[in-house]
Design an enzyme around this catalytic site. Structure first.
Site, mmCIF file in Angstrom:
data_model
loop_
_atom_site.group_PDB
_atom_site.id
_atom_site.type_symbol
_atom_site.label_atom_id
_atom_site.label_comp_id
_atom_site.label_asym_id
_atom_site.label_seq_id
_atom_site.Cartn_x
_atom_site.Cartn_y
_atom_site.Cartn_z
ATOM 1 N N ASP A 12 -1.047 1.375 -3.885
ATOM 2 C CA ASP A 12 -1.903 0.194 -4.607
ATOM 3 C C ASP A 12 -3.208 0.908 -4.825
ATOM 4 O OD1 ASP A 12 -3.080 0.474 -1.867
ATOM 5 O OD2 ASP A 12 -3.328 -1.683 -1.721
ATOM 6 N N SER A 54 0.810 -1.353 0.203
ATOM 7 C CA SER A 54 0.086 0.024 0.057
ATOM 8 C C SER A 54 0.718 1.079 -0.027
ATOM 9 C CB SER A 54 -0.965 -0.027 1.146
ATOM 10 O OG SER A 54 -1.840 1.037 1.151
ATOM 11 N N ASP A 57 -6.025 2.113 -3.453
ATOM 12 C CA ASP A 57 -7.215 1.701 -2.814
ATOM 13 C C ASP A 57 -7.862 3.098 -2.014
ATOM 14 O OD1 ASP A 57 -5.508 1.853 -0.596
ATOM 15 O OD2 ASP A 57 -6.277 -0.345 0.072
ATOM 16 N N ASP A 90 -2.678 6.220 -3.416
ATOM 17 C CA ASP A 90 -1.518 5.729 -2.736
ATOM 18 C C ASP A 90 -1.084 4.328 -3.598
ATOM 19 O OD1 ASP A 90 -3.781 3.854 -2.586
ATOM 20 O OD2 ASP A 90 -2.926 3.285 -0.412
#
Length: 447
Positions: free
Chosen positions: A247, A108, A249, A245
């Site tokens: 990843d 992340s 999400d 960010d």
């Protein structure tokens, strides 16, 4: 210490997070998630189970995804390798092709040396704690070991990105034509797919942070470093900026004047719009205890009930699933639109906040006025027992502070789940008042 944290398994790649661990974790996942009525029915019909595997572009994702794929295939699971894609894309694809489960390799918003493994069950949903515990226990037990033609195959998921883009575009009811959007992709998983999707939606797009080299993910860019996005929005005269960010999400935004629009403000804009259009289930929004007091007041003013949960998007999602609610999220930018996603999706959120600007023909700064942000001060008191948060002297000091602030502020003490640390959060009508009260409470917590 438990292997699974609040968002899967995470740690330094080739430190605690090794290829051996990834392979064993994948094998244990096949054992646990390969059980159940649907899995057994598929086996009886001669079909192997299927898993989707994706990763963000950090360099360690290569060997970790290879280890995961090897562990699954050696357990008789067919692996569809989706390559570099956002976490919400992996979750969507699991449900879209009716796969048995999915695995995302990502840390992340963490720096490049870290990595992580997130597992999604059938339908693309995150695992409950009890299932994670069963997988962890299965790591020490016997593994599935098929031979011959029963072993799994590993193949490229050729149209994975196209499926995800089509899904995102289908969620929109308003074209972004005429909008100029700056996208900061954090040199992460959204670097390819986010600019493509926004352009297909009709927007003029300027892109920064979309040159991943495996080592620069989240490095000075993305939702945790907004300075470059703000500068680019101001330089280009764009209508708004969107930051992902690593990843993708989560999503934060910047208005045309360079002001940050956080997750609470994004949720407020979307909640009011969805209520007005009859799309907000039971006129309810789900957020965490860390959401700003301004969000509470804004929702009350618009006749929207605000449900609060513990910190963590998994707890928001659990409450949304329990109540069948359509919108929830966190101040950090994890926004869940359950009509279209089973997890936070930064691209989906960004598209819909941009669509509101286009639909209402108002600048983002005007839309954000639906909520007044109260100054918020957070102090991490380190080196103290977590039980200090419920100590009698501390609770007395909190009660005194709450009486002092009255309706114009809020106090929240929260012990860390992993460290000897207590978080002191105070909101007040002014920054000075919030800081003064927070520092006083922090001193009491220190003892």
């Amino acid at each position: 210490m438990a292997l699974f944290g609040t968002d899967g398994v995470r740690g330094l790649a080739n430190g605690p997070l090794t290829a051996d661990l990834a392979l064993t974790l994948a094998q244990a996942t096949a054992v646990v998630l390969g059980q159940g009525r649907i899995a057994e029915a598929r086996r009886r019909s001669g079909r192997r189970l299927t898993a989707v595997v994706a990763r963000d572009p950090r360099v360690s994702g290569h060997f970790l995804s290879a280890a995961v794929a090897a562990g699954l295939a050696s357990s008789g699971v067919d692996v569809l390798d989706a390559g570099v894609l956002p976490t919400p894309a992996a979750a969507f694809l699991v449900g879209d092709i009716d796969a048995d489960f999915g695995v995302m390799i990502s840390a992340s918003h963490n720096p490049a040396p870290d990595n992580g493994i997130k597992i999604f069950a059938r339908g693309g949903v995150k695992l409950p704690d009890v299932v994670e515990q069963r997988i962890e226990e299965a790591m020490a037990g016997p593994k599935l070991a098929p031979t011959g033609g029963a072993v799994g195959r590993i193949s490229r998921f050729a149209d994975a990105e196209d499926r995800y883009v089509v899904h995102l575009l289908a969620s929109l009811r308003t074209s972004l034509r005429g909008l100029h959007v700056v996208l900061d992709c954090a040199n992460g998983a959204a670097s390819g797919v986010s600019p493509e999707t926004f352009r297909d939606a009709g927007a003029k797009v300027t892109v920064i942070g979309a040159d991943p080299d495996g080592l620069n993910i989240n490095e000075g860019v993305g939702s945790t470093h907004l300075d470059k996005l703000i500068a680019e929005v101001l330089r280009t005269g764009a209508d708004l900026g969107i930051a992902h960010d690593g990843d993708a999400d989560r999503c934060l935004a910047v208005d045309a004047d360079g002001r940050i629009i956080d997750g609470d403000q994004i949720m407020a804009i979307l909640a009011v719009s969805m209520k007005d259009r009859g799309l907000l289930k039971d006129d309810t929004l789900v957020a965490t205890v860390m959401s700003n007091l301004g969000l509470h007041r804004a929702m009350a003013a618009h006749g929207i009930h605000l449900e609060t949960t513990a910190v963590g998007d998994r707890y928001v999602l659990e409450r949304m699933n329990e109540g069948g609610y359509s919108l929830g999220g966190e101040q950090s930018g994890h926004v869940i639109m359950s009509d279209y996603a089973t997890t936070g999706d930064g691209l989906l959120t960004g598209l819909h906040i941009a669509a509101e600007v286009a639909r209402q023909r108002k600048p983002l700064s005007e839309l954000a006025k639906v909520m007044t942000v109260f100054p918020q001060v957070l102090i991490n008191v380190k080196g103290v027992e977590r039980s200090r948060a419920t100590d009698a002297d501390v609770l007395s000091a909190v009660a005194e502070a709450e009486a002092e602030l009255g309706d114009s502020g809020r106090v929240l003490l929260r012990p860390s789940g992993t460290e000897p640390l207590v978080r002191v959060m105070v909101e007040a009508a002014s920054e000075a008042d919030a800081k003064r009260v927070a520092e006083r409470l922090a001193a009491v917590v220190r003892g």
